[in-house]
Design an enzyme around this catalytic site. Structure first.
Site, PDB file in Angstrom:
ATOM      1  N   THR A  39      23.882  -6.373 -43.143  1.00  0.00           N
ATOM      2  CA  THR A  39      22.865  -7.349 -43.575  1.00  0.00           C
ATOM      3  C   THR A  39      21.651  -6.685 -44.206  1.00  0.00           C
ATOM      4  O   THR A  39      20.740  -7.385 -44.658  1.00  0.00           O
ATOM      5  CB  THR A  39      22.400  -8.207 -42.379  1.00  0.00           C
ATOM      6  OG1 THR A  39      21.849  -7.354 -41.370  1.00  0.00           O
ATOM      7  CG2 THR A  39      23.549  -9.013 -41.804  1.00  0.00           C
TER       8      THR A  39
ATOM      9  N   LYS B 252       2.678 -11.314   5.304  1.00  0.00           N
ATOM     10  CA  LYS B 252       1.675 -12.338   5.028  1.00  0.00           C
ATOM     11  C   LYS B 252       0.623 -11.719   4.110  1.00  0.00           C
ATOM     12  O   LYS B 252       0.091 -10.645   4.412  1.00  0.00           O
ATOM     13  CB  LYS B 252       1.025 -12.803   6.348  1.00  0.00           C
ATOM     14  CG  LYS B 252       0.189 -14.078   6.226  1.00  0.00           C
ATOM     15  CD  LYS B 252       1.069 -15.299   5.999  1.00  0.00           C
ATOM     16  CE  LYS B 252       0.262 -16.585   6.126  1.00  0.00           C
ATOM     17  NZ  LYS B 252      -0.141 -16.865   7.515  1.00  0.00           N
ATOM     18  N   HIS B 253       0.340 -12.365   2.995  1.00  0.00           N
ATOM     19  CA  HIS B 253      -0.635 -11.865   2.023  1.00  0.00           C
ATOM     20  C   HIS B 253      -0.336 -10.415   1.622  1.00  0.00           C
ATOM     21  O   HIS B 253      -1.217  -9.560   1.597  1.00  0.00           O
ATOM     22  CB  HIS B 253      -2.055 -12.000   2.554  1.00  0.00           C
ATOM     23  CG  HIS B 253      -2.482 -13.431   2.726  1.00  0.00           C
ATOM     24  ND1 HIS B 253      -2.632 -14.292   1.663  1.00  0.00           N
ATOM     25  CD2 HIS B 253      -2.769 -14.147   3.833  1.00  0.00           C
ATOM     26  CE1 HIS B 253      -3.003 -15.485   2.115  1.00  0.00           C
ATOM     27  NE2 HIS B 253      -3.084 -15.427   3.420  1.00  0.00           N
TER      28      HIS B 253
ATOM     29  N   GLY C 161       3.887 -19.279   8.483  1.00  0.00           N
ATOM     30  CA  GLY C 161       3.751 -19.437   7.037  1.00  0.00           C
ATOM     31  C   GLY C 161       4.017 -18.164   6.266  1.00  0.00           C
ATOM     32  O   GLY C 161       3.596 -18.036   5.118  1.00  0.00           O
TER      33      GLY C 161
ATOM     34  N   ASN D  58      -6.780   1.348   3.465  1.00  0.00           N
ATOM     35  CA  ASN D  58      -6.334   2.334   4.445  1.00  0.00           C
ATOM     36  C   ASN D  58      -5.373   1.680   5.444  1.00  0.00           C
ATOM     37  O   ASN D  58      -5.644   0.578   5.918  1.00  0.00           O
ATOM     38  CB  ASN D  58      -7.525   2.909   5.213  1.00  0.00           C
ATOM     39  CG  ASN D  58      -8.335   3.876   4.385  1.00  0.00           C
ATOM     40  OD1 ASN D  58      -7.792   4.770   3.769  1.00  0.00           O
ATOM     41  ND2 ASN D  58      -9.658   3.713   4.387  1.00  0.00           N
TER      42      ASN D  58
ATOM     43  N   PHE E  16      -4.400  11.292   5.308  1.00  0.00           N
ATOM     44  CA  PHE E  16      -4.926  12.112   6.407  1.00  0.00           C
ATOM     45  C   PHE E  16      -6.137  11.460   7.071  1.00  0.00           C
ATOM     46  O   PHE E  16      -6.803  10.605   6.492  1.00  0.00           O
ATOM     47  CB  PHE E  16      -5.259  13.525   5.937  1.00  0.00           C
ATOM     48  CG  PHE E  16      -6.306  13.623   4.842  1.00  0.00           C
ATOM     49  CD1 PHE E  16      -7.628  13.219   5.045  1.00  0.00           C
ATOM     50  CD2 PHE E  16      -5.979  14.152   3.601  1.00  0.00           C
ATOM     51  CE1 PHE E  16      -8.592  13.338   4.051  1.00  0.00           C
ATOM     52  CE2 PHE E  16      -6.931  14.272   2.592  1.00  0.00           C
ATOM     53  CZ  PHE E  16      -8.238  13.854   2.817  1.00  0.00           C
TER      54      PHE E  16
ATOM     55  N   HIS F  85      -2.831   0.528  -3.117  1.00  0.00           N
ATOM     56  CA  HIS F  85      -4.040  -0.259  -3.314  1.00  0.00           C
ATOM     57  C   HIS F  85      -3.733  -1.604  -3.946  1.00  0.00           C
ATOM     58  O   HIS F  85      -2.667  -1.799  -4.490  1.00  0.00           O
ATOM     59  CB  HIS F  85      -5.033   0.506  -4.197  1.00  0.00           C
ATOM     60  CG  HIS F  85      -5.546   1.750  -3.545  1.00  0.00           C
ATOM     61  ND1 HIS F  85      -5.167   3.017  -3.960  1.00  0.00           N
ATOM     62  CD2 HIS F  85      -6.366   1.933  -2.496  1.00  0.00           C
ATOM     63  CE1 HIS F  85      -5.771   3.920  -3.204  1.00  0.00           C
ATOM     64  NE2 HIS F  85      -6.493   3.302  -2.298  1.00  0.00           N
TER      65      HIS F  85
END
Length: 528
Positions: A69, A279-280, A309, A422, A477, A528
């Site tokens: 093509t 949860k969350h 939940g 943490n 640590f 994080h």
């Protein structure tokens, strides 16, 4: 004029779903059909008149179909601006006829990637002519309608029937936007794969691509718009799972279910049954057991308040015994590799409870990317594929851990890897008994985990928290001995942590003074 009639269409598809019905509908509307290779054969075999692209261009397909093509009679027909005197003259001079509709879906590169095809097979599944035509037609969407997936066949035919064989500018613009996004996602998958093959960890250009899996009612909050996309990675989890029942998944459901299933993937189903309750996006209970039911009961005991939940993830096929226990309290989602018929029937009694079967577990050792957006860009890193079972632990205290402590230490560190930093995790007898997550201070995480363990013990009618005689894991640590002091106060007898602090000697001395065993992993698990 916003409406553009379709007199001639070029069809070249690898996915022939709905092709014949679509081609027949176009033919019935008086559209001349042009096609390539297998697509042309399928249309002709259906008894429809079709011109082969080789007859259009005057050149045969060559080089095993790599060139068919890429020709001015194709691209000129797609790119010519209708009504432009210069373009019209060029078309007349070179016998180029306009192409008003392009229907292309690309070589199945993503499918080849999913089946882990060999290198040469992957290369042959890289489409060249298809993306070139799609981009040309999309650029010229003022005049050309472009379709890149069978799901849009119906919309095109409906518009043509409603507008005397024409399409509207609104539809052409929408389809062109989809077409550009499709080629971008396609090229992103190819670029990511080839960069990996080449060992390029920081390519100069990083493209991301995905396919819409689900539009969502809203994001983390009702005022945020959201959608869920599947990438080419096809890692077992929410993106690959089949939802057997329940309400539509929300943004938070998907995020939390992913967190739960990634963690439960750390537990080899051949070795033990395991259950994770999230949860969350943080685990509030994790446990191993001889059965899923036992693992669930132990996980629930860690924090029954937060589990209400929550999301439940299992590393084995959901059975009736476990299903009966899980549905006793309100649960948002259950995800497992599979579910037997009795378990499915039990869960079906809770019509809003989502049940997902993912087919397999995510491999915690598998390579991959983790991506996070920031203002003006995004961060890319390799997935945290470090597994504590592969690490040689270093005993740094006078007392070495017992066999049971060592098993619990490894368990706790697997969990800590998936707790927001943490992170502090107390564990005992293959179950979490306290989880402290997402605090700015490690000592606060240790105290919160111990407090939650106390709350759970009180709810269970126990005389003392289960942190007495537990082990404790820290994702990074201890920068000071105060975090360890909190764990000692909670009753922990052994500690697992990465090590590497300037104050390691101080922390080790404090552990020795308290009679604790401590091991270093040499690997950190910030999340994080």
């Amino acid at each position: 004029m916003s409406e553009r009639p379709i007199a001639r269409a070029l069809l070249s598809v690898s996915d022939k779903t709905g092709l014949i019905d679509f081609a027949r509908a176009l033919s019935d509307l008086g559209v001349a059909l042009v096609s390539t290779g297998g697509t042309a054969k399928a249309i002709a075999d259906a008894g429809l008149e079709v011109q082969d692209v080789s007859d259009l261009t005057g050149f045969p397909e060559m080089m095993d179909g790599r060139v068919k093509t890429l020709h001015p009679k194709v691209h000129g027909g797609l790119l010519a601006i209708r009504g432009d005197a210069g373009h019209e003259a060029s078309m007349a001079d070179h016998a180029i006829a306009p192409i008003d509709l392009l229907v292309v879906n690309l070589y199945p590169f993503e499918a080849a990637l999913a089946r882990k095809a060999e290198f040469d097979d992957m290369v042959e599944n890289i489409d060249v002519g298809g993306p070139a035509m799609i981009r040309g037609a999309s650029k010229n969407h003022a005049f050309v309608t472009v379709v890149v997936e069978p799901a849009d066949y119906g919309a095109v035919i409906s518009e043509m029937e409603a507008h005397g064989g024409a399409t509207t500018a609104a539809l052409r613009r929408r389809l062109a936007a989809k077409a550009f996004s499709r080629t971008a996602a396609y090229d992103a998958a190819i670029g990511t794969w080839l960069s990996g093959v080449a060992g390029e960890t920081t390519p100069a250009f990083r493209a991301l691509g995905g396919t819409l899996a689900q539009g969502l009612r809203y994001g983390e909050n009702p005022h945020q718009q959201a959608a869920f996309y599947r990438s080419a990675e096809l890692r077992p989890g929410v993106a690959t799972a089949t939802q057997l029942q329940g309400k539509e998944l929300s943004y938070n459901n998907i995020n939390d279910t992913d967190a739960a299933y990634e963690l439960v993937g750390e537990f080899d189903p051949k070795r033990t049954a395991a259950c994770v309750i999230v949860k969350h996006a943080n685990p509030c209970g994790v446990a191993e057991g001889a059965s899923l039911a036992e693992a669930y009961e132990k996980a629930l005991a860690c924090d029954p308040v937060s589990a209400f939940g929550g999301i439940v993830a299992l590393n084995r096929r959901l059975d009736a015994e476990a299903a009966r226990k899980i549905v006793e309290i309100f649960t948002e989602v259950i995800i497992a590799p599979d579910a037997d018929e009795d378990a499915r029937a039990i869960v079906a009694a809770k019509k809003n409870l989502r049940l997902l079967v993912a087919g397999d577990l995510p491999d915690p050792r598998a390579k991959g990317l983790s991506i996070k957006t920031v203002a003006g860009g995004f961060l890319v890193q390799s997935r945290d594929d470090a597994v504590v079972d592969d690490r040689e632990l270093t005993v740094v205290t006078k007392r070495a851990p017992t066999e049971q402590e060592l098993a619990d230490l490894r368990f706790a560190f697997r969990v800590a890897k998936h707790v927001k930093s943490n992170a502090i995790v107390y564990a005992r007898n293959g179950a979490t008994v306290g989880v402290g997550a997402g605090q700015m201070s490690r000592v606060d995480s240790a105290r919160i985990a111990a407090r939650k363990a106390g709350d759970a013990a009180e709810a269970a009618g126990l005389s003392e928290p289960l942190t007495r005689g537990s082990v404790v894991a820290s994702d990074a640590f201890f920068p000071f001995a105060d975090g360890l002091d909190a764990a000692i106060e909670a009753g922990a007898t052994a500690v697992i942590q990465p090590g590497g602090s300037m104050r390691d000697d101080e922390v080790i001395a404090r552990a020795d003074a308290a009679g604790l065993a401590m091991v270093f992993t040499g690997v950190r698990h910030f999340r994080h």
